[in-house]
Design a protein around this motif. Structure first.
Motif, mmCIF file in Angstrom:
data_model
loop_
_atom_site.group_PDB
_atom_site.id
_atom_site.type_symbol
_atom_site.label_atom_id
_atom_site.label_comp_id
_atom_site.label_asym_id
_atom_site.label_seq_id
_atom_site.Cartn_x
_atom_site.Cartn_y
_atom_site.Cartn_z
ATOM 1 N N PRO A 93 0.809 -1.218 0.000
ATOM 2 C CA PRO A 93 0.000 0.000 0.000
ATOM 3 C C PRO A 93 0.844 1.270 0.000
ATOM 4 C CG PRO A 93 -0.051 -1.029 2.159
ATOM 5 C CD PRO A 93 0.705 -1.960 1.258
ATOM 6 N N ARG A 94 2.151 1.129 0.216
ATOM 7 C CA ARG A 94 3.049 2.279 0.289
ATOM 8 C C ARG A 94 3.820 2.425 -1.012
ATOM 9 N NH1 ARG A 94 8.247 2.733 3.516
ATOM 10 N NH2 ARG A 94 7.935 0.508 3.708
ATOM 11 N N ALA A 95 3.735 3.595 -1.609
ATOM 12 C CA ALA A 95 4.424 3.834 -2.874
ATOM 13 C C ALA A 95 5.935 3.826 -2.683
ATOM 14 C CB ALA A 95 3.987 5.171 -3.469
ATOM 15 N N TRP A 96 6.627 3.188 -3.611
ATOM 16 C CA TRP A 96 8.069 3.095 -3.687
ATOM 17 C C TRP A 96 8.703 2.656 -2.372
ATOM 18 C CZ3 TRP A 96 10.193 1.534 -7.587
ATOM 19 C CH2 TRP A 96 11.563 1.637 -7.804
ATOM 20 N N GLY A 97 8.046 1.661 -1.757
ATOM 21 C CA GLY A 97 8.622 1.027 -0.575
ATOM 22 C C GLY A 97 9.600 -0.062 -0.979
ATOM 23 N N VAL A 98 9.921 -0.918 -0.041
ATOM 24 C CA VAL A 98 10.904 -1.980 -0.276
ATOM 25 C C VAL A 98 10.474 -2.903 -1.407
ATOM 26 C CG1 VAL A 98 11.909 -4.059 0.754
ATOM 27 C CG2 VAL A 98 11.870 -1.921 2.057
ATOM 28 N N THR A 99 9.232 -3.358 -1.393
ATOM 29 C CA THR A 99 8.832 -4.336 -2.419
ATOM 30 C C THR A 99 8.683 -3.697 -3.804
ATOM 31 O OG1 THR A 99 6.527 -4.168 -1.646
ATOM 32 C CG2 THR A 99 7.831 -6.019 -0.841
ATOM 33 N N ASP A 100 8.372 -2.422 -3.865
ATOM 34 C CA ASP A 100 8.393 -1.735 -5.160
ATOM 35 C C ASP A 100 9.813 -1.760 -5.724
ATOM 36 O OD1 ASP A 100 5.739 -1.082 -4.587
ATOM 37 O OD2 ASP A 100 5.949 0.952 -5.352
ATOM 38 N N ARG A 101 10.788 -1.559 -4.861
ATOM 39 C CA ARG A 101 12.178 -1.571 -5.312
ATOM 40 C C ARG A 101 12.622 -2.973 -5.733
ATOM 41 N NH1 ARG A 101 16.040 1.463 -1.235
ATOM 42 N NH2 ARG A 101 17.534 0.672 -2.769
ATOM 43 N N LEU A 102 12.116 -4.001 -5.045
ATOM 44 C CA LEU A 102 12.441 -5.373 -5.449
ATOM 45 C C LEU A 102 11.913 -5.649 -6.851
ATOM 46 C CD1 LEU A 102 11.627 -7.318 -2.144
ATOM 47 C CD2 LEU A 102 13.879 -6.578 -2.968
ATOM 48 N N ALA A 103 10.645 -5.288 -7.081
ATOM 49 C CA ALA A 103 10.063 -5.480 -8.412
ATOM 50 C C ALA A 103 10.822 -4.653 -9.447
ATOM 51 C CB ALA A 103 8.584 -5.083 -8.405
ATOM 52 N N GLY A 104 11.196 -3.433 -9.075
ATOM 53 C CA GLY A 104 11.920 -2.562 -9.988
ATOM 54 C C GLY A 104 13.276 -3.135 -10.390
ATOM 55 N N ALA A 105 13.964 -3.778 -9.451
ATOM 56 C CA ALA A 105 15.261 -4.383 -9.766
ATOM 57 C C ALA A 105 15.091 -5.522 -10.767
ATOM 58 C CB ALA A 105 15.934 -4.890 -8.491
ATOM 59 N N PHE A 106 14.065 -6.354 -10.558
ATOM 60 C CA PHE A 106 13.807 -7.447 -11.499
ATOM 61 C C PHE A 106 13.485 -6.887 -12.891
ATOM 62 C CE2 PHE A 106 11.343 -10.418 -13.889
ATOM 63 C CZ PHE A 106 11.906 -11.654 -13.606
ATOM 64 N N LEU A 107 12.581 -5.910 -12.944
ATOM 65 C CA LEU A 107 12.190 -5.347 -14.239
ATOM 66 C C LEU A 107 13.353 -4.647 -14.932
ATOM 67 C CD1 LEU A 107 8.600 -3.903 -13.646
ATOM 68 C CD2 LEU A 107 9.272 -6.112 -14.597
ATOM 69 N N ALA A 108 14.243 -4.020 -14.167
ATOM 70 C CA ALA A 108 15.411 -3.371 -14.771
ATOM 71 C C ALA A 108 16.273 -4.405 -15.478
ATOM 72 C CB ALA A 108 16.215 -2.629 -13.704
ATOM 73 N N GLY A 109 16.478 -5.551 -14.826
ATOM 74 C CA GLY A 109 17.246 -6.615 -15.456
ATOM 75 C C GLY A 109 16.560 -7.155 -16.691
ATOM 76 N N ALA A 110 15.244 -7.334 -16.610
ATOM 77 C CA ALA A 110 14.485 -7.841 -17.763
ATOM 78 C C ALA A 110 14.561 -6.859 -18.931
ATOM 79 C CB ALA A 110 13.033 -8.091 -17.361
ATOM 80 N N ALA A 111 14.450 -5.564 -18.639
ATOM 81 C CA ALA A 111 14.526 -4.549 -19.689
ATOM 82 C C ALA A 111 15.922 -4.521 -20.325
ATOM 83 C CB ALA A 111 14.168 -3.175 -19.120
ATOM 84 N N GLN A 112 16.957 -4.717 -19.506
ATOM 85 C CA GLN A 112 18.325 -4.778 -20.045
ATOM 86 C C GLN A 112 18.468 -5.922 -21.045
ATOM 87 O OE1 GLN A 112 20.805 -5.186 -16.578
ATOM 88 N NE2 GLN A 112 20.377 -3.106 -15.864
ATOM 89 N N ALA A 113 17.705 -7.000 -20.814
ATOM 90 C CA ALA A 113 17.761 -8.165 -21.705
ATOM 91 C C ALA A 113 16.850 -7.996 -22.918
ATOM 92 C CB ALA A 113 17.389 -9.431 -20.935
ATOM 93 N N GLY A 114 16.142 -6.864 -23.000
ATOM 94 C CA GLY A 114 15.310 -6.587 -24.160
ATOM 95 C C GLY A 114 13.843 -6.908 -24.007
ATOM 96 N N ALA A 115 13.418 -7.281 -22.804
ATOM 97 C CA ALA A 115 12.009 -7.623 -22.589
ATOM 98 C C ALA A 115 11.155 -6.368 -22.442
ATOM 99 C CB ALA A 115 11.851 -8.501 -21.353
ATOM 100 N N GLU A 116 9.916 -6.470 -22.893
ATOM 101 C CA GLU A 116 8.925 -5.423 -22.647
ATOM 102 C C GLU A 116 8.394 -5.613 -21.235
ATOM 103 O OE1 GLU A 116 4.469 -4.071 -24.152
ATOM 104 O OE2 GLU A 116 5.523 -5.682 -25.194
ATOM 105 N N THR A 117 8.319 -4.538 -20.459
ATOM 106 C CA THR A 117 7.872 -4.639 -19.071
ATOM 107 C C THR A 117 6.763 -3.633 -18.791
ATOM 108 O OG1 THR A 117 9.493 -3.043 -18.218
ATOM 109 C CG2 THR A 117 10.182 -5.365 -18.328
ATOM 110 N N ALA A 118 5.968 -3.939 -17.775
ATOM 111 C CA ALA A 118 4.903 -3.046 -17.327
ATOM 112 C C ALA A 118 4.702 -3.253 -15.831
ATOM 113 C CB ALA A 118 3.610 -3.333 -18.076
ATOM 114 N N THR A 119 4.170 -2.232 -15.185
ATOM 115 C CA THR A 119 3.904 -2.281 -13.743
ATOM 116 C C THR A 119 2.474 -1.851 -13.487
ATOM 117 O OG1 THR A 119 6.210 -1.691 -13.307
ATOM 118 C CG2 THR A 119 4.673 -1.471 -11.479
ATOM 119 N N ALA A 120 1.786 -2.573 -12.603
ATOM 120 C CA ALA A 120 0.416 -2.225 -12.213
ATOM 121 C C ALA A 120 0.316 -2.301 -10.687
ATOM 122 C CB ALA A 120 -0.594 -3.180 -12.868
ATOM 123 N N PRO A 121 0.673 -1.220 -9.980
ATOM 124 C CA PRO A 121 0.612 -1.244 -8.515
ATOM 125 C C PRO A 121 -0.832 -1.434 -8.025
ATOM 126 C CG PRO A 121 1.879 0.642 -9.312
ATOM 127 C CD PRO A 121 1.169 0.060 -10.488
#
Length: 195
Positions: free
Chosen positions: A9-37
């Protein structure tokens, strides 16, 4: 497309950052990513009316202004789902649990017969440092929730003692691990169910 569902329920908390780290890696590999909080969604809690028990197994709460069906549609359309959630009192937060409960209509319909099982990666973080069964309730609920939709948890990562940004910053290995995992899935190098 790789979809992340941050469940805090908290914006840009710990778990948002965990998801962001995964998506950053996926984007580096060329994957299309999206987020729906989930915190940005309006999800009415199940009231046990039983309407979904009968065909066509539709939820009586699905109406304009309620976003549960929108989230279910996003889950259905992605190739890989990443769920990142804090643990509150040994379980997922109330807003996320409301979505899980609304999934009753999928359970009532019966598990779909399909060879294309949707892969799900679950990332859970707890502020508590102790508790042998700290993640058990959440993982059990999520396993059956996703199975009812024809999805399966293929990776799970859990961390204790992550209550703040400072806790996460003190453990840079976590972000590096998730970026590497994101690159693996983003590149298609990881074998997913049904492949």
């Amino acid at each position: 497309m790789i979809l992340a569902l941050p469940a805090s329920p908290r914006a840009w908390g710990v778990t948002d950052r965990l998801a962001g780290a995964f998506l950053a890696g996926a984007a580096q590999a060329g994957a299309e990513t999206a987020t729906a909080p989930l915190r940005d969604c309006s999800i009415a809690p199940c009231n046990g009316c039983g309407a979904c028990a009968l065909p066509p197994h539709a939820c009586a709460l699905a109406a304009p202004g309620d976003d549960a069906e929108k989230i279910f549609s996003l889950i259905g359309s992605c190739q890989l789902l990443v769920v990142a959630s804090p643990i509150y009192f040994y379980h997922i937060p109330a807003h996320f649990k409301a979505l899980v409960d609304r999934g009753q209509r999928f359970y009532a319909r019966g598990r779909p017969e399909t060879a294309n099982v949707k892969p799900v990666i679950v990332l859970l973080a707890a502020g508590r440092k102790k508790g042998d069964r700290l993640f058990d309730g959440a993982l059990l609920s999520l396993r059956w929730f996703f199975r009812a939709m024809g999805a399966e948890i293929v990776e799970q990562r859990v961390w204790r003692g992550l209550d703040s940004h400072e806790d996460l910053d003190a453990r840079p290995d976590i972000a590096l691990e998730l970026q590497a995992l994101g690159r693996l899935y983003g590149s298609g190098s990881s074998r997913m169910p049904g492949q």
